[in-house]
Design an enzyme around this catalytic site. Structure first.
Site, PDB file in Angstrom:
ATOM      1  N   PHE A  53       0.705  -1.032  -0.111  1.00  0.00           N
ATOM      2  CA  PHE A  53      -0.395   0.098   0.113  1.00  0.00           C
ATOM      3  C   PHE A  53       1.076   1.779   0.157  1.00  0.00           C
ATOM      4  O   PHE A  53       0.417   2.411  -0.539  1.00  0.00           O
ATOM      5  CB  PHE A  53      -0.957  -0.090   1.282  1.00  0.00           C
ATOM      6  CG  PHE A  53      -1.810  -0.818   1.401  1.00  0.00           C
ATOM      7  CD1 PHE A  53      -1.865  -1.880   0.700  1.00  0.00           C
ATOM      8  CD2 PHE A  53      -1.920  -1.421   2.608  1.00  0.00           C
ATOM      9  CE1 PHE A  53      -2.938  -3.335   0.625  1.00  0.00           C
ATOM     10  CE2 PHE A  53      -3.416  -2.281   2.894  1.00  0.00           C
ATOM     11  CZ  PHE A  53      -3.272  -3.274   2.256  1.00  0.00           C
ATOM     12  N   ASP A 111      13.235   2.181  10.952  1.00  0.00           N
ATOM     13  CA  ASP A 111      12.853   0.986  12.084  1.00  0.00           C
ATOM     14  C   ASP A 111      11.888   2.043  12.360  1.00  0.00           C
ATOM     15  O   ASP A 111      12.027   2.664  13.713  1.00  0.00           O
ATOM     16  CB  ASP A 111      13.471   0.270  12.744  1.00  0.00           C
ATOM     17  CG  ASP A 111      13.370  -1.078  13.609  1.00  0.00           C
ATOM     18  OD1 ASP A 111      11.686  -1.123  13.493  1.00  0.00           O
ATOM     19  OD2 ASP A 111      13.668  -2.153  12.957  1.00  0.00           O
ATOM     20  N   VAL A 112      10.490   2.140  11.859  1.00  0.00           N
ATOM     21  CA  VAL A 112       9.485   2.596  12.685  1.00  0.00           C
ATOM     22  C   VAL A 112       9.512   2.429  14.472  1.00  0.00           C
ATOM     23  O   VAL A 112       9.231   3.213  15.462  1.00  0.00           O
ATOM     24  CB  VAL A 112       8.055   2.552  12.595  1.00  0.00           C
ATOM     25  CG1 VAL A 112       8.039   3.352  11.431  1.00  0.00           C
ATOM     26  CG2 VAL A 112       7.553   1.492  12.347  1.00  0.00           C
ATOM     27  N   TYR A 141      -2.335  -9.630  16.678  1.00  0.00           N
ATOM     28  CA  TYR A 141      -2.121  -9.117  14.940  1.00  0.00           C
ATOM     29  C   TYR A 141      -3.831  -7.960  15.278  1.00  0.00           C
ATOM     30  O   TYR A 141      -3.578  -7.114  15.088  1.00  0.00           O
ATOM     31  CB  TYR A 141      -2.310  -9.709  13.286  1.00  0.00           C
ATOM     32  CG  TYR A 141      -2.286  -8.559  12.552  1.00  0.00           C
ATOM     33  CD1 TYR A 141      -1.117  -7.673  12.121  1.00  0.00           C
ATOM     34  CD2 TYR A 141      -3.947  -8.415  11.936  1.00  0.00           C
ATOM     35  CE1 TYR A 141      -1.820  -7.211  10.892  1.00  0.00           C
ATOM     36  CE2 TYR A 141      -3.797  -7.713  10.679  1.00  0.00           C
ATOM     37  CZ  TYR A 141      -2.636  -6.727   9.977  1.00  0.00           C
ATOM     38  OH  TYR A 141      -3.320  -6.198   9.231  1.00  0.00           O
TER      39      TYR A 141
HETATM   40  P1  NDP Z   1       4.063  -5.454   2.490  1.00  0.00           P
HETATM   41  O1  NDP Z   1       4.558  -6.812   3.645  1.00  0.00           O
HETATM   42  O2  NDP Z   1       3.622  -4.907   1.512  1.00  0.00           O
HETATM   43  O3  NDP Z   1       3.844  -3.512   3.172  1.00  0.00           O
HETATM   44  C1  NDP Z   1       4.697  -3.027   4.956  1.00  0.00           C
HETATM   45  C2  NDP Z   1       5.152  -2.534   5.059  1.00  0.00           C
HETATM   46  O4  NDP Z   1       5.606  -1.717   6.210  1.00  0.00           O
HETATM   47  C3  NDP Z   1       6.698  -2.360   4.005  1.00  0.00           C
HETATM   48  O5  NDP Z   1       7.245  -1.079   3.484  1.00  0.00           O
HETATM   49  C4  NDP Z   1       7.913  -2.863   4.980  1.00  0.00           C
HETATM   50  O6  NDP Z   1       9.022  -1.383   4.909  1.00  0.00           O
HETATM   51  C5  NDP Z   1       6.840  -2.045   5.973  1.00  0.00           C
HETATM   52  N1  NDP Z   1       7.946  -2.489   7.009  1.00  0.00           N
HETATM   53  C6  NDP Z   1       7.356  -3.608   8.053  1.00  0.00           C
HETATM   54  N2  NDP Z   1       7.656  -3.071   9.600  1.00  0.00           N
HETATM   55  C7  NDP Z   1       8.427  -1.782   9.436  1.00  0.00           C
HETATM   56  C8  NDP Z   1       9.317  -1.055  10.300  1.00  0.00           C
HETATM   57  N3  NDP Z   1       9.729  -2.105  11.643  1.00  0.00           N
HETATM   58  N4  NDP Z   1       9.717  -0.065  10.156  1.00  0.00           N
HETATM   59  C9  NDP Z   1       9.981   0.567   9.476  1.00  0.00           C
HETATM   60  N5  NDP Z   1       8.953   0.104   8.154  1.00  0.00           N
HETATM   61  C10 NDP Z   1       8.186  -1.273   8.994  1.00  0.00           C
HETATM   62  O7  NDP Z   1       2.224  -5.304   3.363  1.00  0.00           O
HETATM   63  P2  NDP Z   1       1.082  -4.254   3.040  1.00  0.00           P
HETATM   64  O8  NDP Z   1       1.828  -3.422   2.185  1.00  0.00           O
HETATM   65  O9  NDP Z   1      -0.481  -5.253   3.036  1.00  0.00           O
HETATM   66  O10 NDP Z   1       0.648  -3.325   4.946  1.00  0.00           O
HETATM   67  C11 NDP Z   1       0.400  -2.253   4.192  1.00  0.00           C
HETATM   68  C12 NDP Z   1      -0.280  -1.863   5.921  1.00  0.00           C
HETATM   69  O11 NDP Z   1      -1.303  -2.181   5.840  1.00  0.00           O
HETATM   70  C13 NDP Z   1      -0.010  -2.902   7.141  1.00  0.00           C
HETATM   71  O12 NDP Z   1      -0.251  -1.973   8.666  1.00  0.00           O
HETATM   72  C14 NDP Z   1      -0.434  -3.875   7.327  1.00  0.00           C
HETATM   73  O13 NDP Z   1      -1.251  -4.759   8.564  1.00  0.00           O
HETATM   74  C15 NDP Z   1      -1.755  -3.256   6.494  1.00  0.00           C
HETATM   75  N6  NDP Z   1      -2.754  -4.166   6.051  1.00  0.00           N
HETATM   76  C16 NDP Z   1      -2.572  -4.858   5.044  1.00  0.00           C
HETATM   77  C17 NDP Z   1      -3.664  -5.531   4.547  1.00  0.00           C
HETATM   78  C18 NDP Z   1      -3.946  -6.848   3.691  1.00  0.00           C
HETATM   79  O14 NDP Z   1      -4.518  -8.051   3.588  1.00  0.00           O
HETATM   80  N7  NDP Z   1      -2.531  -5.984   2.856  1.00  0.00           N
HETATM   81  C19 NDP Z   1      -4.934  -5.483   4.973  1.00  0.00           C
HETATM   82  C20 NDP Z   1      -5.245  -4.867   6.081  1.00  0.00           C
HETATM   83  C21 NDP Z   1      -4.445  -4.248   6.545  1.00  0.00           C
HETATM   84  P3  NDP Z   1      10.288  -2.541   4.815  1.00  0.00           P
HETATM   85  O15 NDP Z   1      10.151  -3.870   5.563  1.00  0.00           O
HETATM   86  O16 NDP Z   1      11.457  -1.937   3.708  1.00  0.00           O
HETATM   87  O17 NDP Z   1      10.724  -1.509   6.395  1.00  0.00           O
HETATM   88  C1  8X3 Z   2      -5.011  -7.957   6.995  1.00  0.00           C
HETATM   89  C2  8X3 Z   2      -6.166  -7.995   6.327  1.00  0.00           C
HETATM   90  O1  8X3 Z   2      -7.598 -10.391   7.128  1.00  0.00           O
HETATM   91  O2  8X3 Z   2      -5.738 -10.909   7.486  1.00  0.00           O
HETATM   92  O3  8X3 Z   2      -5.161  -6.975   7.913  1.00  0.00           O
HETATM   93  O4  8X3 Z   2      -6.461  -9.645   8.841  1.00  0.00           O
HETATM   94  S1  8X3 Z   2      -6.748  -9.970   7.564  1.00  0.00           S
END
Ligand code: NDP
Ligand code: 8X3
Length: 250
Positions: free
Chosen positions: A14, A60-61, A151
């Site tokens: 995203f 890293d956040v 989660y």
């Molecule tokens: P991805 O795994 O594709 O992307 C996750 C991003 O978060 C990466 O850019 C990663 O960057 C970054 N990230 C993870 N941990 C850290 C850290 N400790 N410090 C800095 N950056 C971090 O997943 P999505 O795009 O799907 O997920 C984005 C958000 O959406 C998340 O919060 C997830 O929980 C949420 N979400 C996702 C859904 C799904 O079905 N995909 C549905 C609902 C919510 P890097 O590893 O380079 O640090």
């Molecule tokens: C990511 C969507 O359904 O895996 O937040 O919880 S789900």
């Protein structure tokens, strides 16, 4: 009028798709994530293709000192829109079988990381008496489901933090939007399943999940409303999904 958009987790999914969309629409970006190479190559690509300013901050956040020093290093400390997107699920087990390491990763990233970044950015918005914070929650923050436990808890926390931000920031002209996506095919399941790509693919078997670009279009949309309007909370799923429990698989 170009705005400055700060996106956490812009190396994938995203966050990356949002960076592309905001750049396509002429906005300047501050992008962050841990994977430096991906971050820098995205920054270069967006700068050259869309002629916008892109600053990449690799941190890293979970590390508050790193968050603060990255944000202090910015020459221009104006942020119009903060997208708190960095996050992950780690593990998919019953709570009694969960690992402390997975739990800490999720709590430290999804809750504490979001708070650290917000704490560093909110004073800038308060000073300007404007801004927009977009927190990426989840349908997992609306319902707890089997094996989702920690989660789901972290995303319920994002839900509560978003409500609280909206209340506490009310006097400062700052919008707070929570976007809660359902299933979208990104690197999310690969990370959740500790790199098991075959199992990760199966999560999306038999239906059409959302894409990263779908979710980015919703994130972009909530930023296009008139100044006096704010979408507070938005749940978005693919047509095949009703909520965390019901997915119409063929
Ligand atoms: P991805 O795994 O594709 O992307 C996750 C991003 O978060 C990466 O850019 C990663 O960057 C970054 N990230 C993870 N941990 C850290 C850290 N400790 N410090 C800095 N950056 C971090 O997943 P999505 O795009 O799907 O997920 C984005 C958000 O959406 C998340 O919060 C997830 O929980 C949420 N979400 C996702 C859904 C799904 O079905 N995909 C549905 C609902 C919510 P890097 O590893 O380079 O640090
Ligand atoms: C990511 C969507 O359904 O895996 O937040 O919880 S789900």
């Amino acid at each position: 009028m170009p705005k400055t958009i700060f996106i956490t987790g812009a190396t994938s999914g995203f966050g990356k798709a949002s960076a592309v969309l905001f750049a396509q629409n002429g906005h300047d970006l501050i992008i962050s994530g841990r994977r430096k190479e991906r971050l820098e190559s995205l920054a270069e690509e967006l700068k050259h293709t869309h002629n916008v300013s892109v600053v990449s901050l690799c941190f890293d956040v979970r590390d508050n000192n790193a968050v603060v020093s990255a944000i202090n290093s910015l020459d221009n400390k104006n942020v119009d829109i903060l997208i708190n997107n960095a996050g992950l699920a780690s593990g998919l087990n019953k709570i009694q079988d969960g690992s402390l390491d997975d739990w800490e990763k999720m709590i430290d990233t999804n809750i504490k990381g979001l708070l650290y970044v917000s704490k560093a950015i909110m004073p800038l918005m308060i000073k300007n008496k404007k801004g927009h914070i977009i927190n990426i929650g989840s349908t997992a923050g609306k319902e707890a489901y089997e094996n989702g436990n920690v989660y789901c808890a972290t995303k319920h926390a994002v839900d509560a933090i978003s409500k609280s931000m909206r209340i506490d920031l009310l006097g400062y002209g700052i919008k707070v939007t929570q976007i809660c996506p359902g299933a979208a095919e990104t690197e999310f399941s690969k990370v959740r399943l500790h790199g098991d790509i075959d199992r990760a693919k199966k999560v999306y078997n038999g239906y059409e999940p959302m894409t990263a670009e779908d979710v980015a279009s919703i994130i972009y949309y909530v930023t296009t409303l008139p100044k006096n309007l704010c979408i507070n909370d938005l749940v978005v799923t693919s047509l095949a999904q009703a909520n965390s429990f019901y997915i119409n698989r063929n």
